[in-house]
Write a protein that holds these residues in place. Structure first.
Motif, PDB file in Angstrom:
ATOM      1  N   UNK C 250       1.267-101.324 -15.536  1.00 41.52           N
ATOM      2  CA  UNK C 250       1.601 -99.984 -15.038  1.00 41.52           C
ATOM      3  C   UNK C 250       1.658-100.016 -13.512  1.00 41.52           C
ATOM      4  N   UNK C 251       2.823-100.385 -12.991  1.00 45.99           N
ATOM      5  CA  UNK C 251       2.904-100.554 -11.532  1.00 45.99           C
ATOM      6  C   UNK C 251       2.845 -99.241 -10.768  1.00 45.99           C
ATOM      7  N   UNK C 252       3.130 -98.128 -11.417  1.00 47.80           N
ATOM      8  CA  UNK C 252       2.990 -96.866 -10.675  1.00 47.80           C
ATOM      9  C   UNK C 252       1.522 -96.637 -10.319  1.00 47.80           C
ATOM     10  N   UNK C 255       1.043 -97.028  -6.214  1.00 44.54           N
ATOM     11  CA  UNK C 255       1.153 -95.882  -5.298  1.00 44.54           C
ATOM     12  C   UNK C 255       0.234 -94.721  -5.669  1.00 44.54           C
ATOM     13  N   UNK C 256      -0.026 -94.510  -6.954  1.00 40.89           N
ATOM     14  CA  UNK C 256      -0.915 -93.404  -7.326  1.00 40.89           C
ATOM     15  C   UNK C 256      -2.320 -93.654  -6.782  1.00 40.89           C
ATOM     16  N   UNK C 281       8.719-112.036 -11.666  1.00 36.94           N
ATOM     17  CA  UNK C 281       9.351-110.722 -11.427  1.00 36.94           C
ATOM     18  C   UNK C 281       8.337-109.605 -11.240  1.00 36.94           C
ATOM     19  N   UNK C 282       7.233-109.643 -11.992  1.00 40.21           N
ATOM     20  CA  UNK C 282       6.277-108.552 -11.854  1.00 40.21           C
ATOM     21  C   UNK C 282       5.422-108.700 -10.588  1.00 40.21           C
ATOM     22  N   UNK C 284       6.615-109.878  -7.742  1.00 43.70           N
ATOM     23  CA  UNK C 284       7.520-109.370  -6.706  1.00 43.70           C
ATOM     24  C   UNK C 284       7.573-107.847  -6.745  1.00 43.70           C
ATOM     25  N   UNK C 285       7.621-107.305  -7.961  1.00 45.63           N
ATOM     26  CA  UNK C 285       7.681-105.850  -8.114  1.00 45.63           C
ATOM     27  C   UNK C 285       6.409-105.206  -7.576  1.00 45.63           C
ATOM     28  N   UNK C 288       6.522-105.147  -3.883  1.00 44.73           N
ATOM     29  CA  UNK C 288       7.458-104.123  -3.420  1.00 44.73           C
ATOM     30  C   UNK C 288       6.870-102.725  -3.561  1.00 44.73           C
ATOM     31  N   UNK C 289       6.038-102.527  -4.591  1.00 41.90           N
ATOM     32  CA  UNK C 289       5.449-101.205  -4.822  1.00 41.90           C
ATOM     33  C   UNK C 289       4.306-100.897  -3.871  1.00 41.90           C
ATOM     34  N   UNK C 328       9.623-110.116   0.338  1.00 39.07           N
ATOM     35  CA  UNK C 328       9.785-108.805  -0.317  1.00 39.07           C
ATOM     36  C   UNK C 328       8.914-107.754   0.357  1.00 39.07           C
ATOM     37  N   UNK C 331      10.548-106.651   3.487  1.00 46.42           N
ATOM     38  CA  UNK C 331      11.739-105.846   3.199  1.00 46.42           C
ATOM     39  C   UNK C 331      11.364-104.449   2.729  1.00 46.42           C
ATOM     40  N   UNK C 332      10.354-104.361   1.875  1.00 45.08           N
ATOM     41  CA  UNK C 332       9.973-103.060   1.319  1.00 45.08           C
ATOM     42  C   UNK C 332       9.414-102.147   2.400  1.00 45.08           C
TER      43      UNK C 332
END
Lengths: 337, 337, 337, 337
Positions: C250-252, C255-256, C281-282, C284-285, C288-289, C328, C331-332
């Motif tokens: 749960x990548x959100x 930020x939460x 991929x996760x 990196x994600x 980025x998050x 990443x 960049x983010x």
């Protein structure tokens, strides 16, 4: 397919089952253990009805080994599908931002947003004409008139349009639409999927709130089995126990879907999170995870804020985000693992 | 409705919100704390769009206090609704067993089962003519011909028939059907619900796999808002992480729905569990929990077992179960808590 | 806190409740509607037991407005917490890679991996000494000896070590450990959390499989209430119906959590997905998050593959990934939304 | 166990795997298809580490055919286990009501409730001394003093007592306790489970909020592998997206667990629902589904309602319910399906 039998299966039923399986063109390998017998089935099992076998008294369990989808399966179509629409490409290395208002409300609104998102780098315009709402008392969208306004915005900006269909009977209104969206609640509206299999337009298929990735691919298979192979898959969050976000955006869906299927995969961070503040981080994360595109809600009138969803960005926020997404994609692709 | 504002809300936006809320006919009570301000809204909030308010920059959260459904709400209709069809009653103390095959396959099959379940005490006959299937390659039902066979079975046994609709375009085929079933995957097919609001037949509405009880009631509200108040609610299992059962049958749905709504509530232990061995215990449990009926799959040919779902009972098993259900209902009602 | 009363509450009980609430130092605002009365409570409600109020006959529902955590709450500590350990910083803009083997197996293994991950840019070494295993028959870790081997690896590489505790009684063995990890299954082992509140070491607290983000923050609060404010939060996947991945990452959560709390937030893409192909991929994600770090499994012997989890990377894969993560992140952060 | 290989597995790795499997005493049957090779493993696979095999590059998936638990498995122990404690039996046709307050608060309170529930037919007394609470600021129980009060109540009524342990270090305080409860949050506290395997007392093991039934049986196996075979399994609700109830009580757990295991299975409708009004219907449902007992919260002072959970019954409600439960059990057993 692997069939696990119960202990001491009744001989005649076992023979019936073996005969029936052979008649389906399958080769059967029997592995006999002390407590359990396993049948390993070799051949094309995609058309075999797993429920029928499970129903047998002598069967304990049936486990699929092969995926039950063919048209959507990367094994049989190793190359990425590239969906082309109105001069725009999605998939196979082509990334697109699809942006626009939650609901289409007026010509001024939709055209204004269309111009703003185009300037910020969006490749397609989204906007809701038919709105699925939990409550019968909530605004249900401008419907046919909403589509007319979207076409107007396309005329002005050249952006192909994406909008949601809710029922087969609405199909005639979608004749000029570029991409037809199937919403999460209709992902297993099988009659609608069948009808869209006979349409010559790309279909943007959203994952249902309680649907597995395999079920999403099976729904794509419904459309493809009808002859339409232009399907774009969209992760938009699943329903879990967590209440801090409207849904739980499942970003691992991106690499999983892309390894199993050749279809393009996009992500909707607006509906997937339900909170404006979470759209940017999750959009960046989706891009880093390898998505082929993003569909994002943008509204144009922050002052008159009573008209858009709690997850909409302003055009400025969207433009800023679009630039960062581009940079993140480049950085993530820096080298293959 | 309670609106929780962010700290130090921008004064002009707050004034705009208060004016807009007043214009909706709501009375506003302001509770001002050190860190937080809460607006308590008094009045009819069912028509207020919660998403619009959430979208405001100054709003932290919005919580509903009143249920957003009216027609389905027991508060406004304290007496149980009794649905009558073909001389049979469901709800308000009237309990019904709805039984029959998973799919309608032949006249012999459906009529044989109809006679058997009638003899065992079933009040209605169920049977699938249009079959929602995850795979486009699986049997999709006899469709129109299946309905003809069901009508034949009704002719022979007098049992009213229940069968599932999958799309608005099929409605003409349902003219002679007694109860129209909306399957779990269509619970939020809002266009279909609206169309069924204009039909003069009872609707058996199944809970979606990822839908809350409130959403189920909102879908009932869609039908009722159209003028059709004969809705039967059906719990059939929700999707969870547990894999031992096909779904997790949520029996607390029965007392929760019956306290919130006046509509009859039935349970489907066949699809809710997916295993023959679990149908009887869960059927008994549902009866003990206060369900107004049960919908159960029964097949007629254990020898030719390749034709029915893994959760179907034989007519003998069904007859035995029916007797125990009756006894359990009486025992559970022994005294009110 | 908002207390919603049932219709026509018994007057004496209401008076008792109001008196009790006042005695807790709360100011009460009453919003009276036609059908419902709402009490808006102003003041410090973190210590008020919501369950006690819910238990009252006259109360329909209680909804929290304020978060029930204080020490972990960003509202009261706006600046990011920076956790420092062995010369390494996490949080407040400091990003760390924590890498190492699933289980510690031998000096050669753990030291070899430690050197490799250090070279690739890892700031801390992870490794399991005490292993929580679903089966009592599975390998339970080298336990105390495993910690000795980790310390040996720290000696050689200088990397601070992170390893999991499973019970209070193991605390003496953790005296030399740099960061103590609390695993997902122990996130609500409250006695353990209390004990860790009195330890002067950073605690890496993993989110439980069925725990909300608020519960994660409440568990951090347990540790912080004891005096230890060095808590690192870790998202590692939650349990959902999806079976394509071991858990749903749960990548959100990133930020939460970062908006609600000042504590550093890291992500575990190895356990969160359970598949080697999904780790990159996760990871990196997650970067980025906005994650403050990643904890990743790395094994050293692809030939002798029977020793590591299906989600472990080789040192080469890890080194490649580390470089992309750095790019990443840059960049983010390109611009703030 | 079935091992599904990836297409074209590397020959040397395959040979290594086959040798390793043989060395574990397993017989290997190879089913070779065009696209896939399946290895059917025959023999005792309970000790084989499925994760190790999954980690191999050549392996696509591993599926268990045999259950990984032995001591708890009905296949190897067909007769029901009957747990005896203080002259009371649970399992094998013996049904028990376990009742008492949420938290132990005073001698007067716990003894008063103990006498009331005994009179109503309870066979054991429950009461919380150590209380797992989400918030560090909530009441944590009377701890050791609470156990003393429970022993006092046992002295007065003769009812054996059940109370929860939260950490190994508390074990000495449980010497006089009759049944030790492991709460949902500790179901996978493996160190605690191991310690309880060496205790000569029945253990009441509650299912975790996110745990499958197989994991519950594996946790029972931990206790049983240590030598303690007196384990009582307890369903108490799982976490789902539904918010109308505190948890979703999964009553199909009862027949599933009873078919897979010989251990007694009880249900907790108080914590499983979290609402007083739902306790009776779900208790009746659990009894109808075949549970061997129920654990129910009862409080004694409805006037001073600020002391008990929102799910507690009064002694009168409990007495009424107990009578109906007895009748429902008899009715449900009326005949075997």
């Amino acid at each position: 397919m692997v069939v696990i039998l119960k202990e001491n299966p009744e001989e005649k039923q076992l023979q019936n089952l073996m005969n029936w399986l052979s008649a389906q063109g399958l080769e059967i390998n029997v592995c006999k253990g002390q407590h359990q017998t396993i049948l390993g089935l070799i051949g094309d099992t995609a058309g075999v009805d797993i429920e029928l076998i499970k129903a047998l008294d002598i069967v304990d369990e049936v486990k699929r080994v092969q995926e039950p989808y063919k048209n959507a399966n990367r094994k049989f179509h190793p190359d990425d599908t590239v969906v082309e629409v109105g001069g725009v490409k999605i998939g196979g290395g082509n990334f697109q931002l699809i942006a626009g208002p939650c609901s289409v409300e007026s010509e001024e609104q939709v055209c204004g947003i269309a111009e703003a998102v185009k300037a910020a780098g969006a490749g397609l315009l989204r906007g809701g004409a038919f709105k699925p709402r939990t409550s019968p008392y909530a605004f249900q969208g401008l419907r046919g008139d909403g589509i007319t306004l979207l076409l107007e915005a396309r005329e002005r900006t050249g952006l192909p349009i994406v909008t949601e269909i809710m029922d087969i009977s609405q199909l005639p209104l979608f004749e000029e639409v570029d991409v037809i969206q199937v919403g999460a609640r209709n992902m297993q509206n099988f009659e609608l999927l069948k009808a869209l299999g006979h349409v010559e337009k790309p279909i943007l298929l959203k994952r249902g709130l309680a649907n597995t990735l395999q079920e999403l691919l099976m729904s794509a298979e419904y459309i493809m089995a009808g002859g339409n192979s232009n399907v774009i898959l969209c992760e938009r969050g699943i329903r879990t126990f967590e209440t801090a976000t409207r849904n739980t955006l499942d970003l691992s869906a991106v690499p999983v879907l892309k390894s199993r299927s050749h279809l393009p995969v996009i992500v909707d961070p607006s509906h997937g999170t339900g909170h404006r503040e979470l759209v940017a981080p999750m959009a960046l994360a989706a891009a880093a995870a390898g998505a082929d595109g993003l569909i994002i809600e943008v509204h144009n009138d922050p002052a008159h804020a009573l008209c858009d969803g709690p997850q909409s960005l302003t055009p400025e926020q969207f433009a800023n985000l679009a630039a960062r997404i581009k940079a993140v994609r480049a950085a993530a692709l820096g080298g293959e693992l």
